[in-house]
Motif scaffolding. Structure first.
Motif, PDB file in Angstrom:
ATOM      1  N   LYS A   1      43.937  34.841  41.180  1.00 12.59           N
ATOM      2  CA  LYS A   1      44.630  33.568  41.249  1.00 12.59           C
ATOM      3  C   LYS A   1      44.580  33.164  42.622  1.00 12.59           C
ATOM      4  CE  LYS A   1      47.797  35.510  37.746  1.00 12.59           C
ATOM      5  NZ  LYS A   1      49.243  35.742  37.475  1.00 12.59           N
ATOM      6  N   GLY A   2      43.241  33.174  43.164  1.00  8.88           N
ATOM      7  CA  GLY A   2      43.141  32.364  44.471  1.00  8.88           C
ATOM      8  C   GLY A   2      43.350  33.122  45.733  1.00  8.88           C
ATOM      9  N   GLU A   3      43.798  34.486  45.637  1.00  7.44           N
ATOM     10  CA  GLU A   3      44.215  35.045  46.794  1.00  7.44           C
ATOM     11  C   GLU A   3      43.117  36.156  46.771  1.00  7.44           C
ATOM     12  OE1 GLU A   3      46.568  36.594  49.604  1.00  7.44           O
ATOM     13  OE2 GLU A   3      46.994  34.668  48.405  1.00  7.44           O
ATOM     14  N   PRO A   4      42.569  36.136  48.175  1.00  7.00           N
ATOM     15  CA  PRO A   4      41.608  37.292  48.445  1.00  7.00           C
ATOM     16  C   PRO A   4      42.220  38.594  48.447  1.00  7.00           C
ATOM     17  CG  PRO A   4      41.980  35.883  50.344  1.00  7.00           C
ATOM     18  CD  PRO A   4      43.027  35.359  49.261  1.00  7.00           C
ATOM     19  N   VAL A   5      41.566  39.462  47.930  1.00  6.92           N
ATOM     20  CA  VAL A   5      42.305  40.842  47.870  1.00  6.92           C
ATOM     21  C   VAL A   5      41.114  41.748  48.178  1.00  6.92           C
ATOM     22  CG1 VAL A   5      44.011  40.147  46.322  1.00  6.92           C
ATOM     23  CG2 VAL A   5      41.783  41.101  45.303  1.00  6.92           C
TER      24      VAL A   5
END
Length: 122
Positions: free
Chosen positions: A67-71
């Motif tokens: 959801k757009g979060e770099p993980v």
């Protein structure tokens, strides 16, 4: 007294592998440095230690985007950690330490808190 920070060179640009992490040793302990060239910023640094297992493995995790979060997903129990904030996406009570990171010429530098040494009375 405010903690002081210094920018330590931990590796070079040539050491980085696109879309993955590398482990580096700092005075603050092992740190995972991630290079995601398709993002801005492209560099992230978090603790290399997985808080669920205690093993130093996060640099070997799989990077991605939720959801757009770099993980990064831990290679052991598969929890996802934000590369920006260190928060665990599956358990909001858990997080890993994050470090400011920058490119300085050919060197990669991390902002490492300086250890405070106290004088001991004899």
């Amino acid at each position: 007294m405010k903690a002081r920070t210094r920018w330590d060179a931990v590796c070079t640009v040539d050491d980085l592998v696109p879309e993955s992490g590398i482990a580096v040793w700092t005075e603050d302990g092992p740190v995972a440095v991630f290079y995601l060239p398709h993002r801005l910023p492209a560099l992230f640094a978090i603790s290399h230690s997985d808080p669920f297992s205690g093993a130093n493995v996060l640099a070997r995790g799989i990077t991605g985007d939720l959801k757009g979060e770099p993980v990064v997903a831990s290679p052991l129990y598969k929890q996802h950690f934000s590369l920006r904030t260190g928060a665990c996406l599956e358990d909001d009570t858990v997080r890993v330490k994050t470090y400011p990171v920058l490119v300085d010429g050919h060197k990669i530098r991390l902002a490492i808190p300086e250890r405070q040494h106290r004088a001991v009375a004899a």
